[in-house]
Design a protein around this motif. Sequence first.
Motif, PDB file in Angstrom:
ATOM      1  N   ALA A   5       0.831  -1.212   0.000  1.00 21.64           N
ATOM      2  CA  ALA A   5       0.000   0.000   0.000  1.00 21.64           C
ATOM      3  C   ALA A   5       0.859   1.253   0.000  1.00 21.64           C
ATOM      4  N   SER A   6       2.005   1.200   0.662  1.00 23.37           N
ATOM      5  CA  SER A   6       2.909   2.353   0.690  1.00 23.37           C
ATOM      6  C   SER A   6       3.500   2.597  -0.693  1.00 23.37           C
ATOM      7  N   ALA A   7       3.855   1.521  -1.393  1.00 24.27           N
ATOM      8  CA  ALA A   7       4.405   1.661  -2.741  1.00 24.27           C
ATOM      9  C   ALA A   7       3.374   2.252  -3.692  1.00 24.27           C
ATOM     10  N   LEU A   8       2.132   1.759  -3.619  1.00 26.47           N
ATOM     11  CA  LEU A   8       1.079   2.288  -4.488  1.00 26.47           C
ATOM     12  C   LEU A   8       0.775   3.740  -4.141  1.00 26.47           C
ATOM     13  N   GLY A   9       0.739   4.062  -2.848  1.00 26.90           N
ATOM     14  CA  GLY A   9       0.506   5.447  -2.453  1.00 26.90           C
ATOM     15  C   GLY A   9       1.608   6.371  -2.937  1.00 26.90           C
ATOM     16  N   ALA A  10       2.852   5.895  -2.878  1.00 24.87           N
ATOM     17  CA  ALA A  10       3.972   6.698  -3.365  1.00 24.87           C
ATOM     18  C   ALA A  10       3.851   6.932  -4.866  1.00 24.87           C
ATOM     19  N   ALA A  11       3.428   5.910  -5.621  1.00 22.66           N
ATOM     20  CA  ALA A  11       3.260   6.060  -7.063  1.00 22.66           C
ATOM     21  C   ALA A  11       2.206   7.111  -7.388  1.00 22.66           C
ATOM     22  N   CYS A  12       1.104   7.091  -6.661  1.00 22.11           N
ATOM     23  CA  CYS A  12       0.037   8.078  -6.892  1.00 22.11           C
ATOM     24  C   CYS A  12       0.511   9.487  -6.550  1.00 22.11           C
ATOM     25  N   ALA A  13       1.166   9.634  -5.394  1.00 22.77           N
ATOM     26  CA  ALA A  13       1.620  10.952  -4.955  1.00 22.77           C
ATOM     27  C   ALA A  13       2.678  11.517  -5.896  1.00 22.77           C
ATOM     28  N   LEU A  14       3.599  10.667  -6.336  1.00 20.33           N
ATOM     29  CA  LEU A  14       4.656  11.127  -7.241  1.00 20.33           C
ATOM     30  C   LEU A  14       4.096  11.501  -8.607  1.00 20.33           C
ATOM     31  N   THR A  15       3.092  10.778  -9.065  1.00 19.53           N
ATOM     32  CA  THR A  15       2.467  11.127 -10.343  1.00 19.53           C
ATOM     33  C   THR A  15       1.785  12.486 -10.252  1.00 19.53           C
ATOM     34  N   ALA A  16       1.050  12.708  -9.173  1.00 14.83           N
ATOM     35  CA  ALA A  16       0.380  14.000  -8.991  1.00 14.83           C
ATOM     36  C   ALA A  16       1.403  15.131  -8.912  1.00 14.83           C
ATOM     37  N   ALA A  17       2.498  14.899  -8.189  1.00 18.77           N
ATOM     38  CA  ALA A  17       3.534  15.929  -8.074  1.00 18.77           C
ATOM     39  C   ALA A  17       4.172  16.203  -9.430  1.00 18.77           C
ATOM     40  N   GLY A  18       4.418  15.144 -10.212  1.00 22.49           N
ATOM     41  CA  GLY A  18       5.021  15.334 -11.527  1.00 22.49           C
ATOM     42  C   GLY A  18       4.150  16.165 -12.450  1.00 22.49           C
ATOM     43  N   LEU A  19       2.851  15.909 -12.442  1.00 24.27           N
ATOM     44  CA  LEU A  19       1.938  16.679 -13.286  1.00 24.27           C
ATOM     45  C   LEU A  19       1.822  18.128 -12.808  1.00 24.27           C
ATOM     46  N   ALA A  20       1.831  18.319 -11.494  1.00 23.11           N
ATOM     47  CA  ALA A  20       1.751  19.679 -10.957  1.00 23.11           C
ATOM     48  C   ALA A  20       2.993  20.491 -11.332  1.00 23.11           C
ATOM     49  N   LEU A  21       4.150  19.866 -11.267  1.00 23.38           N
ATOM     50  CA  LEU A  21       5.380  20.565 -11.643  1.00 23.38           C
ATOM     51  C   LEU A  21       5.395  20.891 -13.135  1.00 23.38           C
ATOM     52  N   ALA A  22       4.890  19.978 -13.952  1.00 24.46           N
ATOM     53  CA  ALA A  22       4.810  20.252 -15.386  1.00 24.46           C
ATOM     54  C   ALA A  22       3.871  21.416 -15.665  1.00 24.46           C
ATOM     55  N   ALA A  23       2.766  21.465 -14.926  1.00 29.93           N
ATOM     56  CA  ALA A  23       1.832  22.580 -15.100  1.00 29.93           C
ATOM     57  C   ALA A  23       2.484  23.910 -14.755  1.00 29.93           C
ATOM     58  N   ARG A  24       3.344  23.894 -13.737  1.00 23.50           N
ATOM     59  CA  ARG A  24       4.070  25.117 -13.373  1.00 23.50           C
ATOM     60  C   ARG A  24       5.015  25.563 -14.499  1.00 23.50           C
ATOM     61  N   ALA A  25       5.497  24.595 -15.269  1.00 20.69           N
ATOM     62  CA  ALA A  25       6.406  24.920 -16.371  1.00 20.69           C
ATOM     63  C   ALA A  25       5.667  25.466 -17.585  1.00 20.69           C
TER      64      ALA A  25
END
Length: 312
Positions: free
Chosen positions: A96-116
């Motif tokens: 569950a921790s691995a899956l949660g990390a995957a979801c959180a990292l994906t959201a962070a990656g998209l948010a950073l791209a939006a900032r760019a």
Amino acid sequence: MPVSRTPASRTPVSRTPSLRAWGELLRLPALFTVPGDALAGAAAASTRPDRRTALAIASSLCLYEAGMALNDWADREEDAAERPHRPLPSGRVRPASALGAACALTAAGLALAARAGRPALTVAAPLAATVWSYDLLLKRTPAGPFAMATARGLDLLLGAAATGGRFRPALPSAALLSTHTLAVTTVSRHETRDGTPAAPLAALATTGALTWLLHHRPPRDRSPLPRRHPALAAVTTTALTAAYAATVARPYFHAALNPSPPLTQRAVGAGIRATIPLQCALAARSGAVATALFTAALAPVAQRFAKRVSVT
């Protein structure tokens, strides 16, 4: 020989996963192969790296690590049989921790791209979709290597879109990087069992073709500004192209002679490490010598970390 192991349902799970366990899950040494994608993309777009390039790199790092965590979550049952030492089947990290990390990292990656900027998000969204599709649906299908290659090419285009607002000029560089990734991924499908010489031989031939293209086919110059120090760029490109070929040629050849899991894993590790000199050569052939040399500095760091944590 069968491996004696604790059944997955009875494996003790650590309440506080160690940093080393997370490092193994996320394959931290491979992380150093990521910044060069965006930097090569910016160079191909004839644009100097800036704040938006840094955001693209951060986005790429998050999406890459999301893929690593999701990969082990999706493979947890297979790893329990073939690689019980991995963080999830060994119980050092909860699924569950691995899956949660995957979801959180994906959201962070998209948010950073939006900032760019919108062009960056336009590339990052299909990149994230490709990562999830590969890990959950395509990995074990014939489309798997092509999905991984597409993800790597999109990662380079992300740097071009974020920095220059357009990715079309970077398509040739993305195609070369994707081709290398396709070869490595095809070899990696035989990491845990005896294979045939076909995949490493094909990867060796691909390396030869890419080396020739990098050396003999410079990209079309779309920049309205004159290139600085073209002779230096040519010499640097030649040296980095040679370093790329030298990194993978012998491991691929050995894996072709004896396609056993240990030699295949060694070839895959070399293919991953070779991504950095390939990125450097792509940047140098676009005239960005400083960017190429900066990216090259990541190689010894990645090699040092690889001695502590496996990249495969």
